[in-house]
Design a protein around this motif. Sequence first.
Motif, PDB file in Angstrom:
ATOM      1  N   ARG A 120     -35.812  61.277  63.376  1.00 28.75           N
ATOM      2  CA  ARG A 120     -35.294  61.758  64.669  1.00 28.75           C
ATOM      3  C   ARG A 120     -36.436  62.293  65.529  1.00 28.75           C
ATOM      4  O   ARG A 120     -36.498  62.047  66.729  1.00 28.75           O
ATOM      5  CB  ARG A 120     -34.268  62.876  64.440  1.00 28.75           C
ATOM      6  N   LYS A 121     -37.345  63.046  64.892  1.00 27.23           N
ATOM      7  CA  LYS A 121     -38.482  63.584  65.652  1.00 27.23           C
ATOM      8  C   LYS A 121     -39.349  62.451  66.184  1.00 27.23           C
ATOM      9  O   LYS A 121     -39.818  62.495  67.329  1.00 27.23           O
ATOM     10  CB  LYS A 121     -39.318  64.511  64.758  1.00 27.23           C
ATOM     11  N   LEU A 122     -39.559  61.433  65.360  1.00 26.77           N
ATOM     12  CA  LEU A 122     -40.382  60.310  65.802  1.00 26.77           C
ATOM     13  C   LEU A 122     -39.703  59.556  66.951  1.00 26.77           C
ATOM     14  O   LEU A 122     -40.370  59.071  67.870  1.00 26.77           O
ATOM     15  CB  LEU A 122     -40.664  59.372  64.626  1.00 26.77           C
ATOM     16  N   THR A 123     -38.380  59.506  66.910  1.00 27.05           N
ATOM     17  CA  THR A 123     -37.625  58.885  68.003  1.00 27.05           C
ATOM     18  C   THR A 123     -37.867  59.631  69.313  1.00 27.05           C
ATOM     19  O   THR A 123     -38.097  59.021  70.365  1.00 27.05           O
ATOM     20  CB  THR A 123     -36.114  58.910  67.679  1.00 27.05           C
ATOM     21  N   ILE A 124     -37.819  60.964  69.228  1.00 29.35           N
ATOM     22  CA  ILE A 124     -38.031  61.771  70.432  1.00 29.35           C
ATOM     23  C   ILE A 124     -39.440  61.531  70.982  1.00 29.35           C
ATOM     24  O   ILE A 124     -39.632  61.343  72.187  1.00 29.35           O
ATOM     25  CB  ILE A 124     -37.785  63.266  70.126  1.00 29.35           C
ATOM     26  N   ILE A 125     -40.429  61.509  70.090  1.00 33.97           N
ATOM     27  CA  ILE A 125     -41.800  61.233  70.518  1.00 33.97           C
ATOM     28  C   ILE A 125     -41.893  59.868  71.191  1.00 33.97           C
ATOM     29  O   ILE A 125     -42.498  59.716  72.258  1.00 33.97           O
ATOM     30  CB  ILE A 125     -42.753  61.304  69.299  1.00 33.97           C
ATOM     31  N   ALA A 126     -41.278  58.867  70.570  1.00 36.10           N
ATOM     32  CA  ALA A 126     -41.325  57.504  71.123  1.00 36.10           C
ATOM     33  C   ALA A 126     -40.762  57.482  72.539  1.00 36.10           C
ATOM     34  O   ALA A 126     -41.324  56.860  73.447  1.00 36.10           O
ATOM     35  CB  ALA A 126     -40.559  56.549  70.224  1.00 36.10           C
TER      36      ALA A 126
END
Lengths: 368, 368
Positions: free
Chosen positions: A226-232
Amino acid sequence: MPNNFYLGIIGVGGVGNAFLEQLGKIPFPPSLVLLARSSRTLLAPLPEYSPSIPISKWEQAIQNDFLIQRGSLDPHEIAEYLAAAPGPAILVDNTSDLELARAYPLFLRRGISIVTPNKKGFSGEIGLWNDIFTSATEGNALVYHQCTVGGTLPVLSTLRDLVATGDQIISIEGVLSGTLSLLLGTYMPGSGDSKAKWSSLVSHAREAGETEPDPRDDLNGLDFARKLTIIARVIGLDINGPDEFPVESLIPAELRSLPSNGKGIEQFMSELPAFDFRMDEARDAAIKQDKVLRYVGSIDVPTRSIKVGLKQVDKGSPLAGLVGSQFLSVYTKRYSETPLILQGGGGGGEITAMGLMADLLKVMGRLR
Amino acid sequence: MPNNFYLGIIGVGGVGNAFLEQLGKIPFPPSLVLLARSSRTLLAPLPEYSPSIPISKWEQAIQNDFLIQRGSLDPHEIAEYLAAAPGPAILVDNTSDLELARAYPLFLRRGISIVTPNKKGFSGEIGLWNDIFTSATEGNALVYHQCTVGGTLPVLSTLRDLVATGDQIISIEGVLSGTLSLLLGTYMPGSGDSKAKWSSLVSHAREAGETEPDPRDDLNGLDFARKLTIIARVIGLDINGPDEFPVESLIPAELRSLPSNGKGIEQFMSELPAFDFRMDEARDAAIKQDKVLRYVGSIDVPTRSIKVGLKQVDKGSPLAGLVGSQFLSVYTKRYSETPLILQGGGGGGEITAMGLMADLLKVMGRLR
């Protein structure tokens, strides 16, 4: 900074409590006019929104006759109450509730700014993400969610600065779970191998309160994803959430159907040792390559390739040195030779609350 | 963001040019109404402050009859011109001029916000520092100087967030000079020793444009010490500048009286090899301790101890791994077990300009 802000807080758990404690200590706190936890809501009386809820003594204030006591309010009622306040209103969402996150556009369109560590609204359907930021513009409100990623590390603000000033992000690599950083860093220290047993590390971390109550919530990699999604999304990739890229779960396939209740946790913990050989195989493979095993997320922008999972990393590299810290390295057009690196001891209630507080101070600074 | 900001820029060197290039590419740029370099000033005509100076074509605009051409203006004249603009005015100081920095309070009290990488105003007498921030409050103006330290690394904003949210800084250690990071990292790589000659490394770095035009401006440690002074003040230590703490100069004592002109540079470079043995002694001492030699600055808050100089650091530590990157690690009450770390490839015109631009965007966001 004038004290003309009206604050609502939803959720008084670990982060919420630490946040209230910090809020009680800043020089010019906003007026706390709404405090909701589970099925109870405390409100400052209308039409003056005064007296406000005493920040450091809100628990005693429950007995205070001057305040309004209500059951749980729905988002429309909360928006109604905050939007009519005689100054800029800010809502701090300390829950991890998707339903509340779905109401962000409602709040924002009515001019209520949002500060939150709740990842749900920013990592699910891209439609909600777009709706949130469009509504913020429409309502002339702000939405700050710095601490959805990296605790208090300035991950999102730094990435936003890079993008806003015209840099081009090329690739990102990171460890965005303090728990997995600790588990892997102990299981296989950067300095060399160890004989540690994976399942007993998980068990110890759980007992020390260093995992979620259900450790499977760390091990499945979903929170990390989820965190990586937000970064993306912050760097401009409009992906639809963790369903769209490979996320390697550290829960053995054979144990994935266990129920998510307390009994399921106990059964998982008691059966996990039988699968230690799987992690040992991965560790042995890394040793053969003279590498170190880490749980890493990465984004390669040109190919739009995103993934989360175990990776063999070089000995002596910053990733190999991690034991519990979160980490992000970013290559850009400008940072092309040596990456920009952010690193720091993970989350925890007090650290997350600090990220929240920093966001709140920024929102007040911009709305003044 | 509405285009109702009025921008003045002083200084069009390496950073200034990169900044103007980036400014030409942002979606809603401010109106560029004043551009000063050496002895010439270009102004948008009064009383409308329009047409503004074309950002991407300012060099051609010098021939433009619609713009006002003047010689160099003094700070009072610049303040007069910008303060009367029909919207919020922002001054970008791209110089390293102490006299201009002394005029910041004048600008700020008249409501003109300041964005700058110029360290002089923030690292000299504490009186000027205090005057700058008091004047900003009085004039309801903002002063952003993020890129006086760490290029675009969010050093100052992160420290300000920690302090503002009630954390207590315990100690700070950092490498705040990209040039010294490169020189030491090449002279003694983290992986082991090398046979590199110090003076030839300095000479090569100078030829590659990786030092200041006069390399002594890097080697004397003063620029590094200015950055550490700014950090110390941001975390609440009211020190009076680099005169107050030990700064180890890497210029051999015997060469310190050489003149600071071109001839002095040449003489310095030709005499430096005779002093290579000094650095070799320091390197040999580090090798004996199984350590690595780095040029490091540190602040210990409880004892108010600040220093800058050569230090033996542990092999395998993040400091040992640096080759050209800047680095900061911070221990606080909250970050007590593992430090908060920021790391990234040093300065350079484009990176510094990006830090400036990020600051400008924040100032515009807050003044809207």
